[in-house]
Design a protein around this motif. Sequence first.
Motif, PDB file in Angstrom:
ATOM      1  N   THR A  32       7.294  -6.875  18.530  1.00  0.00           N
ATOM      2  CA  THR A  32       6.822  -8.234  18.773  1.00  0.00           C
ATOM      3  C   THR A  32       5.911  -8.621  17.633  1.00  0.00           C
ATOM      4  OG1 THR A  32       6.966  -7.996  21.174  1.00  0.00           O
ATOM      5  CG2 THR A  32       5.515  -9.733  20.325  1.00  0.00           C
ATOM      6  N   GLU A  34       3.388 -11.315  15.728  1.00  0.00           N
ATOM      7  CA  GLU A  34       2.421 -12.370  16.070  1.00  0.00           C
ATOM      8  C   GLU A  34       1.737 -12.875  14.805  1.00  0.00           C
ATOM      9  OE1 GLU A  34      -0.199 -11.519  19.595  1.00  0.00           O
ATOM     10  OE2 GLU A  34       0.648  -9.507  19.268  1.00  0.00           O
ATOM     11  N   ARG A  36      -1.895 -14.865  14.092  1.00  0.00           N
ATOM     12  CA  ARG A  36      -3.154 -15.338  14.659  1.00  0.00           C
ATOM     13  C   ARG A  36      -3.971 -15.985  13.548  1.00  0.00           C
ATOM     14  NH1 ARG A  36      -4.879  -9.999  18.303  1.00  0.00           N
ATOM     15  NH2 ARG A  36      -2.994 -10.002  19.640  1.00  0.00           N
ATOM     16  N   TYR A  42      -1.711 -20.085  17.009  1.00  0.00           N
ATOM     17  CA  TYR A  42      -1.102 -18.810  17.373  1.00  0.00           C
ATOM     18  C   TYR A  42       0.410 -18.968  17.440  1.00  0.00           C
ATOM     19  CZ  TYR A  42       0.128 -14.866  20.423  1.00  0.00           C
ATOM     20  OH  TYR A  42       0.689 -13.737  20.961  1.00  0.00           O
ATOM     21  N   GLY A  43       1.118 -17.868  17.204  1.00  0.00           N
ATOM     22  CA  GLY A  43       2.560 -17.838  17.390  1.00  0.00           C
ATOM     23  C   GLY A  43       3.031 -16.422  17.612  1.00  0.00           C
ATOM     24  N   THR A  44       4.130 -16.275  18.336  1.00  0.00           N
ATOM     25  CA  THR A  44       4.691 -14.946  18.573  1.00  0.00           C
ATOM     26  C   THR A  44       6.203 -15.047  18.692  1.00  0.00           C
ATOM     27  OG1 THR A  44       4.598 -12.977  19.991  1.00  0.00           O
ATOM     28  CG2 THR A  44       4.482 -15.123  21.082  1.00  0.00           C
ATOM     29  N   SER A  45       6.886 -13.969  18.316  1.00  0.00           N
ATOM     30  CA  SER A  45       8.337 -13.917  18.429  1.00  0.00           C
ATOM     31  C   SER A  45       8.778 -12.466  18.433  1.00  0.00           C
ATOM     32  CB  SER A  45       8.993 -14.653  17.259  1.00  0.00           C
ATOM     33  OG  SER A  45      10.405 -14.627  17.373  1.00  0.00           O
ATOM     34  N   ARG A  46       9.800 -12.182  19.199  1.00  0.00           N
ATOM     35  CA  ARG A  46      10.413 -10.868  19.185  1.00  0.00           C
ATOM     36  C   ARG A  46      11.356 -10.771  17.998  1.00  0.00           C
ATOM     37  NH1 ARG A  46       9.053  -5.932  21.019  1.00  0.00           N
ATOM     38  NH2 ARG A  46      10.913  -4.602  21.156  1.00  0.00           N
ATOM     39  N   ILE A  58       8.387 -16.637  13.030  1.00  0.00           N
ATOM     40  CA  ILE A  58       7.357 -16.867  14.039  1.00  0.00           C
ATOM     41  C   ILE A  58       6.917 -18.324  13.989  1.00  0.00           C
ATOM     42  CG2 ILE A  58       5.116 -16.106  14.889  1.00  0.00           C
ATOM     43  CD1 ILE A  58       5.597 -13.619  12.915  1.00  0.00           C
ATOM     44  N   VAL A  60       4.360 -21.148  14.644  1.00  0.00           N
ATOM     45  CA  VAL A  60       2.910 -21.228  14.856  1.00  0.00           C
ATOM     46  C   VAL A  60       2.586 -22.656  15.286  1.00  0.00           C
ATOM     47  CG1 VAL A  60       0.641 -20.912  13.831  1.00  0.00           C
ATOM     48  CG2 VAL A  60       2.562 -19.490  13.075  1.00  0.00           C
ATOM     49  N   TYR A  71      -4.860 -16.506   8.180  1.00  0.00           N
ATOM     50  CA  TYR A  71      -4.092 -15.970   9.300  1.00  0.00           C
ATOM     51  C   TYR A  71      -3.836 -14.484   9.094  1.00  0.00           C
ATOM     52  CZ  TYR A  71       0.302 -16.084   6.532  1.00  0.00           C
ATOM     53  OH  TYR A  71       1.286 -15.874   5.600  1.00  0.00           O
ATOM     54  N   ASP A  77       0.811  -5.620  18.393  1.00  0.00           N
ATOM     55  CA  ASP A  77      -0.643  -5.692  18.561  1.00  0.00           C
ATOM     56  C   ASP A  77      -1.440  -4.966  17.481  1.00  0.00           C
ATOM     57  OD1 ASP A  77      -0.747  -7.310  20.876  1.00  0.00           O
ATOM     58  OD2 ASP A  77      -0.207  -5.572  22.102  1.00  0.00           O
TER      59      ASP A  77
END
Length: 575
Positions: A32, A34, A36, A42-46, A58, A60, A71, A77
Motif C-alpha cells: 500500500t 501513501e 503524506r 493525503y493519498g493512498t493506493s494499492r 497515488i 493526492v 511530501y 506504513d
Amino acid sequence: MTRLRLGPLLRYVDGDGGGTATVWVEADRPSTAEVRCGDGAYGTSRTFRIAGHHYALIPVTGLTPGTDTPYEVLLDDRRVWPPEDSRFPPSTIRTPAVPDPELRVSFGSCRWASPPHDEPDPIGPDALDTLATRIAGDPAAARPDVLLLLGDQVYADETSKATRRRLAERRDLSEPPGAEVADYEEYTHLYDESWSDPAVRWLLSTVPSCMIFDDHDLIDDWNTSASWLADMRAKPWWQERVLGGLMSYWVYQHLGNLSPGELAADKLYASVRAEPDGTELLRRFASEADRDPACARWSYRRDFGRTRLVMVDSRAARVLAERDRAMLDEAEARWVRDQVLDGRRTEDRGAAGGGPGGPPGRGPYDHLLIGTSLPWLLPPFIHDVESWDSALCGGERGPRWARFGERLRRAADLEHWAAFPDSFEELAALIAEAGSGPDAPATVCVLSGDVHHAYVAEPSWTAGDGPDARIVQLTCSPVHNSVPGYMKLGFRFSWSGPARRLGHALIRHGRVARSSVNWRKTGGPWFGNQLMTLTLRGRSADLRLEQARARGRAPEAGPTPGAELVTVQERSLTP
C-alpha cells in the motif's frame, strides 16, 4: 521490508487550483503506497502488478491552492521517500494560485541516460541534471511549473554499456535484436537507468511532468511507412519489442499524463488494478493498439489556468496505407480538433461571450500549446525533400521513382509532418482557425523536439491576412544527446536561400501542391544539450533557451566538475 524501486514522480497537478495531484511509484513487492503532505493533504493506493513489477499512481487530494508543501512517500506504513541520506531539499507539491499570475513551461526531448557521476560524459552535461542542481541549490527561486518531455525519454535501440551488460546476463547478444531491448523486462532496465540518476530522480519528484513518446521509445523510424511496418513485423523479435514498448509506455509514462478523473474513468486501468496480475490484460491492449491505432488514444489535453496544452501522438496514430497516409487517423484528428476548439465555437460561448473560466469577450484560453514530438515546421529544404519524397512514394512519378522514394525515406528519416502533406495542411488550417477571431489567444505555440537542435520558426499564410494570434514553432532538442558535425552543417544549409531554391525544384519535380503557409527562421539553429522555457503571464509570453555547459568550457568540451544552465536566447513572443 518493502522498498521503493523507482520514483516518486510527481505527474499531474491540477492547473486550476483544484487541490489534486498524482504521484507515481514503483515498489519491489505488493504494498500500500501513501503520500503524506506537510499541509495535511493525503493519498493512498494499492499497487498493481505487471510482469512481476509493482506500481502505484497515488491520487493526492486536499492540497491548498497557492502553496508549496513537502511530501513523504510511505510503503506499508514505512517512509521510503525522501531517503535519509538525501543531499537534496524535500520534494514538494506546488499548487497554483487561483487565478495564477504566471506559468512556466519547460520542454525538450531526446535524452540518453547520464553515466554515473564518477564517469566522464562524452556528450557534455545533461540539461535535466543541470536544471535539478540549480533548483536544489535555490529552492525558492523560479522553477518550471511543468516539464514537457517531448519524446525519446528512453532509447530502446541505442543502449548504454551498462544496459548491454545487463542484457547479456539474460540472453545471447549475438542473436537479434542484439544489444537493443527485447521485451518488457528489458524496458524496465531503461527506465531504471534513466530515472534513477539522483538529480533527475529528485527533479521528477518535485516538478510535474507531461510526456509523449517518439520513435526511439520503440525503435528508430517507428511507423515510417506501410512497407517499413511489414518488414518489421516479419522479424521474429519485433512483436515482443513492440508489446514491451507499448506496455511499458502505458505504465511508466502514459498513466501519469491523465487527471484523477480520467484515471477513474479508464476501464483498462480499473481492470488492471482489479486483477492480482494485470499483465495479460495490458498485453492484449498493447497488441490491439499495435494492430489498430484507433483502439488506443495516447494524445491528451491539460489546462493550466488559461493556458491549454494539447499533446498530440504523432507516432502511433498514423495511417500508413500509401494512398491514404495521415499523421493521425480520422478519429484522432477529430479528437485533436475538438480539444483545440473546445469553448471557442460561438454556440459554446453563450450570449455573454468568453469561454469556460474566461472573462466576457474572451476565449477559453490565452495561450494554446500544441505538443508534438515531430516539428510541424522544419527547415524549408528538409520540408520540401520530405514532401517531394512523399509524392514519389505515392507513385506521382511512376513505380521506379516510388521504389527510390521508399529507400530514401527510410535512409534519411523522412517521416515528419511534411511527409504527410494532407495532415500538414490540416494542422495549418486548424492552427489558423484556433488563432483567428475576436476571442483568439495571444499565442499558438507548436512545441517539438526530435531533430537534435533548437530553433524558432514563424509562419505566414499565403492567402489572406493569416491568424490574429502569434504563431510560432518552438523546437528544442536534445536534452542530453549529440549531433554529428556534418548534420549541423546540413541543418544550417537547410535554412539558406540556395537550399530553398533546390527544394522548390524538387517540389516541381514531384508535382507537389503549393503549401498554404510559408515560414522563416527567427531564432537559431542552436546546438547543445538544452531546454526551452515559456513564461506566460496573462496574454504575454516570454521565451528563454538555456544550454547545459560545464563551467568555464564550451558545450562540446566534455565534463568538468560542475555545470550550469547558460541563457543563449531570451525574447518576448508578444508585443
